[in-house]
Scaffold this active site. Structure first.
Site, short mmCIF file in Angstrom:
data_model
loop_
_atom_site.label_atom_id
_atom_site.label_comp_id
_atom_site.label_asym_id
_atom_site.label_seq_id
_atom_site.Cartn_x
_atom_site.Cartn_y
_atom_site.Cartn_z
N HIS A 1 42.12 41.47 52.51
CA HIS A 1 41.11 40.87 51.60
C HIS A 1 41.61 39.55 51.02
O HIS A 1 41.16 39.15 49.94
CB HIS A 1 40.73 41.81 50.46
CG HIS A 1 40.46 43.22 50.90
ND1 HIS A 1 39.20 43.67 51.23
CD2 HIS A 1 41.30 44.27 51.08
CE1 HIS A 1 39.28 44.94 51.59
NE2 HIS A 1 40.54 45.33 51.51
N SER B 1 41.85 10.34 52.62
CA SER B 1 40.51 10.18 52.06
C SER B 1 40.32 8.72 51.73
O SER B 1 41.26 8.03 51.35
CB SER B 1 40.40 11.04 50.79
OG SER B 1 39.45 10.48 49.91
N LYS C 1 45.20 12.42 49.07
CA LYS C 1 44.76 13.46 50.00
C LYS C 1 45.42 13.43 51.37
O LYS C 1 45.70 12.37 51.92
CB LYS C 1 43.25 13.34 50.22
CG LYS C 1 42.47 13.71 49.01
CD LYS C 1 42.37 15.20 48.88
CE LYS C 1 40.92 15.53 48.71
NZ LYS C 1 40.53 16.78 49.19
N GLU D 1 40.24 22.09 60.62
CA GLU D 1 38.83 22.32 60.23
C GLU D 1 37.90 22.18 61.43
O GLU D 1 36.94 22.93 61.58
CB GLU D 1 38.42 21.35 59.13
CG GLU D 1 39.09 21.67 57.81
CD GLU D 1 38.90 20.56 56.77
OE1 GLU D 1 38.52 20.88 55.65
OE2 GLU D 1 39.12 19.38 57.10
#
Ligand code: ARG
Length: 471
Positions: free
Chosen positions: A163, A284, A290, A297
């Protein structure tokens, strides 16, 4: 729409007064994408011509001319000098027309006892067989990189999660080794699919076979197929082998997406378990700090496309009567896209794994939270005090609540505090509350204990043949 009269097809124009409209030409063409199959198409034509000559259906001189012409065309396409023509519809007619330009009449004999229906089915099977072999190498390479990182990290402890909540201590190597198994099953599925891809439809002709005395087994053999498809109607109609490839590719992409997601999670500053190399991250445009895990992704997102491609071909095939229908031309783009998408995803994943740095101390810090040895405490109560497991679970839960109250780890609780909950506990409890002890103790077959993981990794390397020359 242009109403000007178009030239009739030199290949099939006999019964027509005019050629198709411009719009129809655009709608009907497949050359813009099936040129991908040029090499397979040429290979198939050569084998067909060789068989025709062997069976005395064409002369050996014709065969030699055809073979030389096809070699020249292969060269032209490979070096970019070939002109693909939309009015010639597809790769088959583009090549055949060019062959006629190059060698004249013998080219017009090549299509004897053949149809584009068996030709295209053969091309796709040759293409997929080759792609499966390449995917296997790529997947194996990913397994090798996972294996190396796993081997280096059999003692690097981190929380195992259920979980996504802290469950029990495991090693990072153990975690990566799970993916070696998953990818291994993907490889097996592709190999299994390959068996059904590796069957030869050539010679089925349009749908019903041919009246020429062809030898289908010879072409099958020349093209390295394991089997000659025994029903001509099935040979030209079926694309379930392509659908199977897409289903296997979908499962593989889904498996990869799970690892991709873990990479995204591990590289967040909350977890900070790994650091990805600059090569597979991006910055970014507004936030200078960043470092985004874009590669992971994208791999996480790609199953969307690949599953879409599966649904696309499944829908094309659903309810399609035998034999060929132009619907089947729509099988190619989803297949090509899947191959390209999956292959680059695996390669990038492989490189990302190879380059990533492991932050062992952050993993260990994470083990200080969430009481990952609570199960070990319950097991201790069973072993040492002969408690039934359910009672032991309850007592351990009470001790966890006490640690939460005192905001400390289980191993930092005082014995007398624990004894208020379970009076029979003694000093020996501290041995089982230690993270390393908890990990070492799970030495059952397939468990996380470092010695066990090492044995399983050694066995996996043999099972998946990971120590071959490529190392
Ligand atoms: N371009 C076609 C395809 O990809 C080739 C087969 C055409 N056959 C036919 N009977 N029109 O399916």
């Amino acid at each position: 729409m242009s109403k000007e009269k178009k030239q009739k097809s030199s290949i099939w124009g006999g019964r027509f007064k005019t050629g198709p409209s411009n719009l129809m030409e655009q709608f009907n063409e497949s050359i813009s994408f099936d040129k991908t199959l040029y090499s397979e198409d040429i290979k198939g034509s050569k084998a067909h011509a060789q068989m025709l000559a062997h069976q005395n259906i064409i002369t050996h001189e014709d065969f030699t001319a055809i073979q030389n012409g096809l070699n020249k065309i292969h060269e032209e396409i490979a070096n970019g000098s070939f002109t693909f023509k939309v009015e010639l519809e597809d790769i088959h007619m583009n090549i055949e027309t060019r062959l006629a330009e190059l060698i004249g009449e013998p080219a017009r004999r090549l299509h004897t006892a053949r149809s584009r229906n068996d030709q295209v089915a053969t091309d796709i099977r040759l293409y997929l067989r080759n792609q499966i072999d390449q995917l296997d190498t790529t997947l194996k390479n990913l397994q090798k990189n996972l294996w190396k990182k796993a081997e280096e990290n059999t003692q690097t402890l981190m929380p195992g999660y259920t979980h996504l909540q802290t469950a029990q201590p495991i090693s990072f190597g153990f975690h990566l080794a799970a993916y070696i198994e998953m990818i291994g099953r993907d490889r097996q599925r592709f190999q299994d699919c390959r068996k059904r891809v590796n069957e030869c439809p050539l010679g089925a002709a349009a749908l019903a076979g041919t009246s020429f005395p062809i030898d289908r087994h010879l072409t099958a053999k020349l093209l390295g197929f394991k089997k000659t498809m025994p029903n001509a109607l099935d040979a030209v109609s079926s694309r379930d082998f392509a659908l199977e490839f897409l289903s296997v590719a979908s499962i593989c992409a889904v498996n990869l997406s799970r690892l991709a997601e873990e990479i995204v999670i591990w590289s967040t500053d909350r977890f900070n378990f790994i650091r990805l190399s600059d090569e597979f991250t991006t910055g970014s445009s507004i936030m200078p700090q960043k470092k985004n895990p874009d590669a992971a992704e994208l791999i996480r997102a790609k199953p969307g496309r690949i599953l879409g491609n599966f649904v696309s071909i499944a829908t094309i095939l659903k309810g399609l009567p035998l034999a060929y229908g132009k619907d089947l031309q729509e099988d190619k783009e989803p297949l090509f896209d899947t191959q390209k998408t999956l292959s680059i995803s695996i390669t990038i994943m492989s490189e990302m794994i190879k380059d990533m740095q492991i932050n062992a101390s952050a993993m260990r810090d994470a083990l200080q939270r969430g009481h990952p040895t609570a199960t070990d405490l319950a097991d201790h109560l069973v072993r040492k005090l002969q408690k039934p497991f359910r009672d032991a679970h309850h007592i351990s839960g009470n001790i966890v609540a006490l640690a939460d109250e005192k905001e400390c780890a289980l191993e930092n609780l005082k014995l007398e505090d624990m004894q208020k909950i379970e009076p029979e506990l003694d000093e020996s409890v501290y041995n089982v509350l230690k993270i390393d002890a908890a990990c070492n103790a799970r030495s059952s077959f397939g468990g996380t204990a470092p010695d066990e993981v090492k044995v399983r990794l050694a066995e996996a390397a043999i099972r998946f043949n990971l120590h071959d020359e490529g190392d």
